[in-house]
Design a protein around this motif. Structure first.
Motif, PDB file in Angstrom:
ATOM      1  N   ILE A 163       0.838  -1.200   0.000  1.00 14.58           N
ATOM      2  CA  ILE A 163       0.000   0.000   0.000  1.00 14.58           C
ATOM      3  C   ILE A 163       0.877   1.256   0.000  1.00 14.58           C
ATOM      4  CG2 ILE A 163      -1.636   1.355   1.382  1.00 14.58           C
ATOM      5  CD1 ILE A 163      -2.775  -1.298   2.388  1.00 14.58           C
ATOM      6  N   CYS A 164       0.529   2.204  -0.835  1.00 16.31           N
ATOM      7  CA  CYS A 164       1.162   3.522  -0.805  1.00 16.31           C
ATOM      8  C   CYS A 164       0.279   4.427   0.037  1.00 16.31           C
ATOM      9  CB  CYS A 164       1.318   4.085  -2.212  1.00 16.31           C
ATOM     10  SG  CYS A 164       2.052   5.724  -2.229  1.00 16.31           S
ATOM     11  N   ARG A 165       0.778   4.781   1.223  1.00 17.95           N
ATOM     12  CA  ARG A 165      -0.034   5.612   2.125  1.00 17.95           C
ATOM     13  C   ARG A 165      -0.204   7.028   1.586  1.00 17.95           C
ATOM     14  NH1 ARG A 165       1.008   4.419   8.513  1.00 17.95           N
ATOM     15  NH2 ARG A 165       0.617   2.172   8.488  1.00 17.95           N
ATOM     16  N   ALA A 166       0.876   7.577   1.037  1.00 18.11           N
ATOM     17  CA  ALA A 166       0.795   8.932   0.493  1.00 18.11           C
ATOM     18  C   ALA A 166       1.926   9.124  -0.509  1.00 18.11           C
ATOM     19  CB  ALA A 166       0.905   9.971   1.608  1.00 18.11           C
ATOM     20  N   SER A 167       1.627   9.789  -1.608  1.00 20.07           N
ATOM     21  CA  SER A 167       2.643  10.032  -2.637  1.00 20.07           C
ATOM     22  C   SER A 167       2.217  11.205  -3.498  1.00 20.07           C
ATOM     23  CB  SER A 167       2.828   8.791  -3.520  1.00 20.07           C
ATOM     24  OG  SER A 167       3.683   9.072  -4.616  1.00 20.07           O
ATOM     25  N   PRO A 168       3.191  12.011  -3.973  1.00 18.95           N
ATOM     26  CA  PRO A 168       2.840  13.072  -4.926  1.00 18.95           C
ATOM     27  C   PRO A 168       2.369  12.522  -6.267  1.00 18.95           C
ATOM     28  CG  PRO A 168       5.224  12.906  -4.663  1.00 18.95           C
ATOM     29  CD  PRO A 168       4.626  12.038  -3.620  1.00 18.95           C
ATOM     30  N   ILE A 169       2.564  11.212  -6.494  1.00 18.51           N
ATOM     31  CA  ILE A 169       2.120  10.600  -7.747  1.00 18.51           C
ATOM     32  C   ILE A 169       0.597  10.460  -7.772  1.00 18.51           C
ATOM     33  CG2 ILE A 169       2.213   8.515  -9.179  1.00 18.51           C
ATOM     34  CD1 ILE A 169       4.820  10.026  -9.199  1.00 18.51           C
ATOM     35  N   PHE A 170       0.035  10.041  -6.628  1.00 18.53           N
ATOM     36  CA  PHE A 170      -1.390   9.734  -6.573  1.00 18.53           C
ATOM     37  C   PHE A 170      -2.181  10.892  -5.953  1.00 18.53           C
ATOM     38  CE2 PHE A 170       0.478   5.307  -5.913  1.00 18.53           C
ATOM     39  CZ  PHE A 170       0.373   4.984  -7.257  1.00 18.53           C
ATOM     40  N   GLY A 171      -3.392  11.027  -6.397  1.00 15.68           N
ATOM     41  CA  GLY A 171      -4.258  12.053  -5.835  1.00 15.68           C
ATOM     42  C   GLY A 171      -5.057  11.561  -4.652  1.00 15.68           C
ATOM     43  N   GLU A 172      -4.759  10.382  -4.158  1.00 13.18           N
ATOM     44  CA  GLU A 172      -5.468   9.816  -3.017  1.00 13.18           C
ATOM     45  C   GLU A 172      -4.495   9.049  -2.136  1.00 13.18           C
ATOM     46  OE1 GLU A 172      -7.756   6.076  -4.559  1.00 13.18           O
ATOM     47  OE2 GLU A 172      -7.705   7.538  -6.207  1.00 13.18           O
ATOM     48  N   ASN A 173      -4.920   8.735  -0.916  1.00  9.29           N
ATOM     49  CA  ASN A 173      -4.073   8.023   0.035  1.00  9.29           C
ATOM     50  C   ASN A 173      -4.456   6.547   0.110  1.00  9.29           C
ATOM     51  OD1 ASN A 173      -2.749  10.418   0.691  1.00  9.29           O
ATOM     52  ND2 ASN A 173      -4.156  10.884   2.363  1.00  9.29           N
ATOM     53  N   ASP A 174      -3.542   5.756   0.714  1.00 10.13           N
ATOM     54  CA  ASP A 174      -3.778   4.327   0.958  1.00 10.13           C
ATOM     55  C   ASP A 174      -4.158   3.583  -0.321  1.00 10.13           C
ATOM     56  OD1 ASP A 174      -3.268   4.697   3.713  1.00 10.13           O
ATOM     57  OD2 ASP A 174      -5.341   5.333   4.034  1.00 10.13           O
ATOM     58  N   VAL A 175      -3.316   3.736  -1.326  1.00  6.68           N
ATOM     59  CA  VAL A 175      -3.563   3.090  -2.626  1.00  6.68           C
ATOM     60  C   VAL A 175      -2.943   1.693  -2.621  1.00  6.68           C
ATOM     61  CG1 VAL A 175      -3.113   3.193  -5.110  1.00  6.68           C
ATOM     62  CG2 VAL A 175      -3.586   5.297  -3.834  1.00  6.68           C
ATOM     63  N   PRO A 176      -3.735   0.613  -2.833  1.00  7.31           N
ATOM     64  CA  PRO A 176      -3.185  -0.754  -2.871  1.00  7.31           C
ATOM     65  C   PRO A 176      -2.571  -1.057  -4.236  1.00  7.31           C
ATOM     66  CG  PRO A 176      -5.559  -0.833  -3.158  1.00  7.31           C
ATOM     67  CD  PRO A 176      -5.205   0.625  -2.979  1.00  7.31           C
ATOM     68  N   PHE A 177      -1.502  -0.356  -4.550  1.00  8.54           N
ATOM     69  CA  PHE A 177      -0.991  -0.387  -5.927  1.00  8.54           C
ATOM     70  C   PHE A 177      -0.357  -1.729  -6.279  1.00  8.54           C
ATOM     71  CE2 PHE A 177       1.672   1.223  -9.504  1.00  8.54           C
ATOM     72  CZ  PHE A 177       0.638   1.760 -10.258  1.00  8.54           C
ATOM     73  N   ALA A 178       0.225  -2.426  -5.306  1.00 12.38           N
ATOM     74  CA  ALA A 178       0.827  -3.734  -5.603  1.00 12.38           C
ATOM     75  C   ALA A 178      -0.242  -4.721  -6.071  1.00 12.38           C
ATOM     76  CB  ALA A 178       1.548  -4.274  -4.374  1.00 12.38           C
ATOM     77  N   ALA A 179      -1.375  -4.761  -5.376  1.00 11.24           N
ATOM     78  CA  ALA A 179      -2.463  -5.651  -5.779  1.00 11.24           C
ATOM     79  C   ALA A 179      -3.036  -5.236  -7.129  1.00 11.24           C
ATOM     80  CB  ALA A 179      -3.560  -5.647  -4.710  1.00 11.24           C
ATOM     81  N   GLU A 180      -3.086  -3.920  -7.353  1.00  6.14           N
ATOM     82  CA  GLU A 180      -3.601  -3.391  -8.620  1.00  6.14           C
ATOM     83  C   GLU A 180      -2.767  -3.905  -9.790  1.00  6.14           C
ATOM     84  OE1 GLU A 180      -6.543  -0.828 -10.327  1.00  6.14           O
ATOM     85  OE2 GLU A 180      -6.143  -0.855  -8.189  1.00  6.14           O
ATOM     86  N   LEU A 181      -1.445  -3.899  -9.642  1.00  3.57           N
ATOM     87  CA  LEU A 181      -0.559  -4.363 -10.713  1.00  3.57           C
ATOM     88  C   LEU A 181      -0.537  -5.878 -10.827  1.00  3.57           C
ATOM     89  CD1 LEU A 181       1.298  -2.973 -12.808  1.00  3.57           C
ATOM     90  CD2 LEU A 181       0.354  -1.446 -11.087  1.00  3.57           C
ATOM     91  N   THR A 182      -0.514  -6.564  -9.685  1.00  4.66           N
ATOM     92  CA  THR A 182      -0.494  -8.028  -9.717  1.00  4.66           C
ATOM     93  C   THR A 182      -1.702  -8.568 -10.478  1.00  4.66           C
ATOM     94  OG1 THR A 182       0.723  -8.156  -7.622  1.00  4.66           O
ATOM     95  CG2 THR A 182      -0.487 -10.111  -8.292  1.00  4.66           C
ATOM     96  N   ALA A 183      -2.866  -7.957 -10.272  1.00  6.48           N
ATOM     97  CA  ALA A 183      -4.079  -8.400 -10.957  1.00  6.48           C
ATOM     98  C   ALA A 183      -3.971  -8.221 -12.464  1.00  6.48           C
ATOM     99  CB  ALA A 183      -5.285  -7.632 -10.415  1.00  6.48           C
TER     100      ALA A 183
END
Length: 405
Positions: A163-183
């Motif tokens: 999970i990415c809790r916060a990043s200037p890349i995303f416009g939202e917090n707590d993004v489950p990006f690893a699961a998003e890509l794995t899928a």
């Protein structure tokens, strides 16, 4: 007293043998034993299993002979074809991808210029997937040959949960990006990590920290990252949480109260202050095109007073934070990395001066502060190295730990 888990110890020993072969290979078994402080019997058993699994290969050097037996010494090295991985770096204005073999040699790489900050998470994931598939094809491989993918990005990342809790890349917090890509990758496991951790590992494997097991990396980009290598291991918080240097508190240039370091010394804060103090259509046009940092660097070379003062304050704030980090960790080397360092001496000199003024005499000569300008494909290579490091400690055929359910 509770005894150690023998399967865990076997996995740890195996990792150290693999890492020694990576770092010092081609290498003989007796040298592995010396470097890992494992017994010759243990090293022989582990390397025999690694050979059976096809993870390492041998070759004989006719001119180097085993003194005891008078035979050519068998040297061991990683098998480059044992596995293939992909590393990805996300930046606000581009995606960089690299496909590597088991030795972290880059087989193909590509760069996709795009402003990610304007895209929703699902679109970013689609773009990353497309880039990964193209990069794998360019390497002459197929997706089912890929053993893992690691994505690095700025911000606060919880690696274990993906999970990415916060990043200037995303416009939202707590993004489950690893699961998003794995899928999206058909079963290939994707992990995420902070980009500064990836460049810290890249420095350890390929860069100025080869041979060092203790050092710090300070990343100065849109955010401020801190990578800590201690005893050859990356320091992480709970659930693999990456530390965020920008959250440290410092005294602002006004000298009143306190402020977060990111609000004074990150590229984001520097650009905001520069845009506010610079007037003229030419300057505004550069910021609108996303070339604000180029304009800051250009004006720093001409010693424009407002820009020089701005970079002086940022350098002093960074120096304040780094002096505290050196006091805490006493690292032999502090490596500065990141695009903002293109500002050069206008930023780095006040940083060095502040560190020198604040360090106690007993630590004045402990840490060597160096600037290392990385290209984006090296950061992606660091992401690939992170996946390889996971593989070195993963269960394979005969040498890994049992799977606990």
């Amino acid at each position: 007293m509770k005894t150690a888990d023998p399967e865990l110890m076997r996995a740890i020993n195996r990792f150290h043998v693999m890492d020694a072969i990576r770092r010092f290979g081609p290498i003989a078994r007796v040298e592995i034993s010396d470097r890992t402080e494992l017994s010759a019997t243990t090293v022989s058993a582990i390397t025999a299993a690694l050979l059976d699994d096809g993870l390492i290969i041998t070759h004989q050097l006719g001119g180097i002979r085993d003194a005891a037996r008078g035979r050519p010494r068998v040297m061991l090295e990683l098998n480059p074809a044992a596995a293939y991985v992909v590393g990805v770096k996300l930046a606000p204005d581009q995606i960089t991808i690299a496909t590597t073999n088991f030795r972290a040699d880059v087989l193909s790489s590509l760069m996709l210029p795009i402003r990610l900050q304007r895209q929703p998470v699902s679109v970013i994931a689609d773009l990353v997937e497309d880039g990964i598939r193209r990069c794998i094809t360019d390497a002459g491989l197929t997706m089912d040959q890929i053993s893992g993918v690691c994505i690095g990005l700025p911000g606060v990342v919880e690696r274990v949960a993906g999970i990415c809790r916060a990043s200037p890349i995303f416009g939202e917090n707590d993004v489950p990006f690893a699961a998003e890509l794995t899928a999206r990758l058909g079963g290939v496991v994707a992990t995420i990590d902070s980009d500064v951790n990836l460049v810290t590992l890249a420095e350890h494997w390929f860069g100025q920290a080869r041979g060092l097991d203790d050092f710090l990396v300070i990343s100065v980009e849109l955010g401020l990252g801190l990578g800590i290598m201690h005893n050859g291991e990356l320091f992480r918080g709970a659930n693999g949480l990456s530390p965020d240097l920008g959250d440290l508190m410092v005294r602002p240039p006004s000298g009143n109260g306190s402020a977060r370091l990111a609000s004074v010394a990150s590229e984001t804060s520097i650009l905001a202050e520069a845009r506010a103090c610079l007037t003229g259509t030419e300057h505004e046009h550069a910021f609108r095109l996303g070339r604000g940092m180029e304009k800051v660097v250009e004006l720093a070379t001409t010693r424009e007073p407002h820009i020089m003062a701005l970079l002086e304050h940022a350098g002093e704030a960074l120096g304040f934070a780094i002096a505290n980090l050196i006091t805490l960790f006493a690292p032999p080397k502090v490596i500065l990395a990141g695009a903002t360092l293109a500002a050069g001496d206008a930023l780095v000199e006040p940083l060095r001066r502040t560190v020198g003024e604040l360090l106690p005499p007993s630590l004045a000569d402990v840490a060597d502060i160096v600037v290392h300008h990385w290209s984006d494909d090296i950061w992606a290579r660091g992401a690939a190295a992170m996946t390889l490091r996971d593989l070195y400690g993963a269960p394979w055929n005969t040498t890994g730990p049992a799977v606990h359910r």
